[in-house]
Design a protein around this motif. Structure first.
Motif, short mmCIF file in Angstrom:
data_model
loop_
_atom_site.label_atom_id
_atom_site.label_comp_id
_atom_site.label_asym_id
_atom_site.label_seq_id
_atom_site.Cartn_x
_atom_site.Cartn_y
_atom_site.Cartn_z
N SER A 106 -8.38 87.44 44.63
CA SER A 106 -7.47 87.90 43.97
C SER A 106 -6.19 87.15 43.98
N LYS A 108 -5.74 84.22 45.06
CA LYS A 108 -5.66 82.97 44.75
C LYS A 108 -5.57 82.71 43.07
N TYR A 109 -6.08 83.74 42.60
CA TYR A 109 -5.92 83.72 40.93
C TYR A 109 -4.77 84.28 40.15
N ARG A 121 -2.50 85.91 35.69
CA ARG A 121 -3.15 84.70 36.14
C ARG A 121 -2.08 83.83 36.67
N ARG A 122 -2.12 83.20 37.74
CA ARG A 122 -1.27 82.02 38.09
C ARG A 122 -1.49 80.92 37.29
N LYS A 124 -1.48 77.92 38.24
CA LYS A 124 -2.43 76.90 39.16
C LYS A 124 -2.89 77.68 40.25
N PRO A 125 -4.06 77.92 40.40
CA PRO A 125 -4.80 78.48 41.65
C PRO A 125 -4.25 78.06 42.96
#
Length: 307
Positions: A106, A108-109, A121-122, A124-125
């Motif tokens: 979670s 990461k994104y 959402r990011r 960029k992961p």
């Protein structure tokens, strides 16, 4: 034999302080502090590290109870479905590990920053491996406190042993039985029911693992070393120790095809560690850590996200 340690609840006014909770909280604080210090030395982004640990801990504690209820106390869930959200009633170590993975994916994104109440959402992961390797290099130190808590509340009693077994614990047959030696408020009871104590055995193993990892902190090791070493070391030891648990017919843990849920999880963990050996080899010098290193903030540039 090893004496049975009994640590009574402490009280601050009307507030009870349970030894298990105190030790677990201490482990989290000590582990987080050392991890932050190592991250600062390595030049990692401390804001992202804080977010990483937060996602990991919240998810770990929640799923630790949920999976414990499902796999170890399903009959209770059927009778009282609401117990699955009573997070203070029972924890599972592998449930916590699974929860950690959910939290890290979670992180990461998704991100929580000052402009958003909910995760979004990011752009960029971010790679998980650099922070995961950092956390696992320190994790056994925090885990020691947790298993010390298990050793004081004896929530993992094992099968009976003989009185001459070196690491057996001298459980009392009933309350008030056995010889008691007191050191302050701590009681050492020499009972007459020798048993293995799985929490105590894992504490001894974790001390060795923590010392081994700490001795390598000054060395430059390939990224992913601690992820691999943790899985390869912990999985087989825990797998073997679970054979010492109280049999299911005597009220012990539920078995599936003759093995505990933890033993099935150990096989998955060991396979994952072996997979990571090949994954790390394929990195071939890629500096994933660069993505989570702290960068100076230029004038007029917004601060980094905090979640």
């Amino acid at each position: 034999m090893v004496p049975y340690i009994h640590v009574p609840d402490l009280h601050v006014g009307p507030l009870p302080l349970h030894p298990f909770g105190i030790l677990v909280a201490t482990g989290v604080l000590v582990g987080t502090s050392i991890t932050t210090r190592r991250a600062r030395t390595l030049g990692y982004d401390l804001i992202e590290l804080n977010a990483f640990i937060t996602w990991m801990l919240v998810s770990a504690f929640a799923l630790s109870h949920v999976l414990d209820s499902i796999f170890y106390h399903w009959d209770d869930v059927v009778r009282r479905p609401w117990t699955i959200v009573m997070l203070w009633e029972g924890l599972s170590s592998f449930g916590g590990f699974a929860g950690s993975v959910v939290g890290l994916v979670s992180w990461k994104y998704f991100v929580i920053d000052e402009g958003h109440f909910l995760p979004h959402r990011r752009a960029k992961p971010l790679p998980i491996l650099p922070f995961a390797d950092l956390v696992l290099s320190v994790f056994p130190i925090g885990w020691m406190f947790g298993r010390a808590g298990c050793s004081t509340v004896h929530d993992h009693p094992g099968a009976r042993a003989t009185a001459d077994t070196l690491l057996a614990v001298a459980y009392p047959l009933h309350a008030g039985e056995g010889t008691v030696t007191k050191f302050g408020f701590i009681e050492f009871i020499h009972g007459h029911d020798p048993r293995f104590d799985l929490g105590f055995l894992e504490l001894l193993f974790t001390i060795v693992l923590a010392a081994s990892f700490a001795l390598t902190w000054s060395r430059r090791l390939p990224l992913g070393t601690y992820v691999i070493a943790s899985g390869l070391a912990y999985a087989p030891v825990r797998f073997v120790m679970d054979f010492l648990r109280v049999p299911e017919r005597e009220g012990g843990d539920t078995r599936y095809a003759g093995m505990t849920p933890a033993q099935w999880s150990c096989m998955v963990l060991f396979a994952y560690a072996v997979f990571m050996i090949f994954f790390v080899r394929r990195l071939r010098g890629r500096d994933l850590a660069e993505a989570v290193r702290e960068r100076p903030v230029a004038a007029g540039e917004p601060a980094a996200a905090t979640g």
